[in-house]
Design a protein around this motif. Sequence first.
Motif, PDB file in Angstrom:
ATOM      1  N   CYS A 266      55.405  91.550  53.515  1.00 59.40           N
ATOM      2  CA  CYS A 266      55.206  90.104  53.429  1.00 59.40           C
ATOM      3  C   CYS A 266      56.471  89.388  53.890  1.00 59.40           C
ATOM      4  O   CYS A 266      57.594  89.805  53.577  1.00 59.40           O
ATOM      5  N   SER A 267      56.304  88.284  54.621  1.00 61.96           N
ATOM      6  CA  SER A 267      57.449  87.540  55.155  1.00 61.96           C
ATOM      7  C   SER A 267      58.155  86.711  54.085  1.00 61.96           C
ATOM      8  O   SER A 267      59.261  86.227  54.306  1.00 61.96           O
TER       9      SER A 267
ATOM     10  N   THR B   3      53.805  78.335  56.070  1.00 68.12           N
ATOM     11  CA  THR B   3      53.085  79.538  56.501  1.00 68.12           C
ATOM     12  C   THR B   3      53.867  80.791  56.156  1.00 68.12           C
ATOM     13  O   THR B   3      55.093  80.820  56.288  1.00 68.12           O
TER      14      THR B   3
ATOM     15  N   LYS C 278      53.401  85.339  56.374  1.00 68.11           N
ATOM     16  CA  LYS C 278      52.675  86.369  57.108  1.00 68.11           C
ATOM     17  C   LYS C 278      52.667  87.674  56.320  1.00 68.11           C
ATOM     18  O   LYS C 278      53.660  88.043  55.698  1.00 68.11           O
TER      19      LYS C 278
ATOM     20  N   GLN D  79      51.801  91.738  57.033  1.00 65.15           N
ATOM     21  CA  GLN D  79      51.546  92.747  58.060  1.00 65.15           C
ATOM     22  C   GLN D  79      51.019  94.025  57.424  1.00 65.15           C
ATOM     23  O   GLN D  79      51.544  94.496  56.412  1.00 65.15           O
TER      24      GLN D  79
ATOM     25  N   SER E 106      48.602  91.813  61.670  1.00 68.12           N
ATOM     26  CA  SER E 106      49.136  90.912  60.649  1.00 68.12           C
ATOM     27  C   SER E 106      48.239  89.691  60.512  1.00 68.12           C
ATOM     28  O   SER E 106      47.440  89.378  61.408  1.00 68.12           O
ATOM     29  N   GLN E 107      48.380  88.986  59.398  1.00 67.92           N
ATOM     30  CA  GLN E 107      47.558  87.805  59.103  1.00 67.92           C
ATOM     31  C   GLN E 107      48.473  86.682  58.637  1.00 67.92           C
ATOM     32  O   GLN E 107      49.334  86.875  57.771  1.00 67.92           O
ATOM     33  N   ASP E 108      48.299  85.476  59.211  1.00 72.10           N
ATOM     34  CA  ASP E 108      49.042  84.293  58.777  1.00 72.10           C
ATOM     35  C   ASP E 108      48.266  83.580  57.679  1.00 72.10           C
ATOM     36  O   ASP E 108      47.035  83.438  57.765  1.00 72.10           O
TER      37      ASP E 108
END
Length: 270
Positions: free
Chosen positions: A10-11, A30, A32, A34, A100-102
């Motif tokens: 996770c970002s 936002t 992200k 992955q 990955s998903q935003d």
Amino acid sequence: GRGVMPSTVCSVEEVLNMGYVIAGEKVTSTFKIQNTSTLTLRYSIQLDSLSSTRDKDRQRLPSFIMSSLQRTEFVGTQNYNGLSVFSIFPTEGEIDAGKSQDFIVTFSPDHESLYYSDCLKVVLFGKKIAHVIHLKGAARDHPMFVEGGVPLDVPIESLAVTLPASPHEALKGGNVLPLTLYYETLQEPVKSILLILEYIEGESSPVPAMTELKVGAVQRAQFASKKNMEFSFDSLPLLQQKGFTIESAKGTVEPGQVKRISVSWMPPAD
């Protein structure tokens, strides 16, 4: 068969702070996630404020009136209008292996408070909690604000709309010197702030007691302006007679920034 462990990155780590927003407006951020594993991950997003057991959990005494001040409740101030303060999109779906998903987080407070918070959980396959993110944010009624000192409120508020006591009533009976801060376009005093400076006398050269105020300006997306906001302090001669010193009598702060201003006190000879 072959067992595979799901793994994600996770970002955002632990806290996502949305910053300051004008009450009634909204801001987005936002993050992200992955998928670093070799299988497709089915996910869902859960918010503590929308938990089916939250009403039962809130029957406990709040932490600020118990002996322990350890916070176990991450859901803070809620909107008066009943809508969620924080919202997430998307709330469920699948992330293919290596993809990955935003996720878009929206913070939309409807009244002034410093204690908007929630807890976001990323759950895999309906059972495994992969990430926990604490969401935080603050709302102000005016583009400029000042804060600091000893908290005069509590982190959990009632949803009833109440009128605050006037500064004179709130500070009645105390040994208080008024210091008024005026904004450039707002010619009215802000809410009371209590600064406590404790001076300890020692044998070495005297060191003044120190604390600080924070003056900030909210960045507004729909009214984007690079013009600096101006502020100034009043009643400085009276304060100086009593041994108080303000770092700067006036100054400017950029939108989206917070300026720290030192306040010191050295007891006068009398």
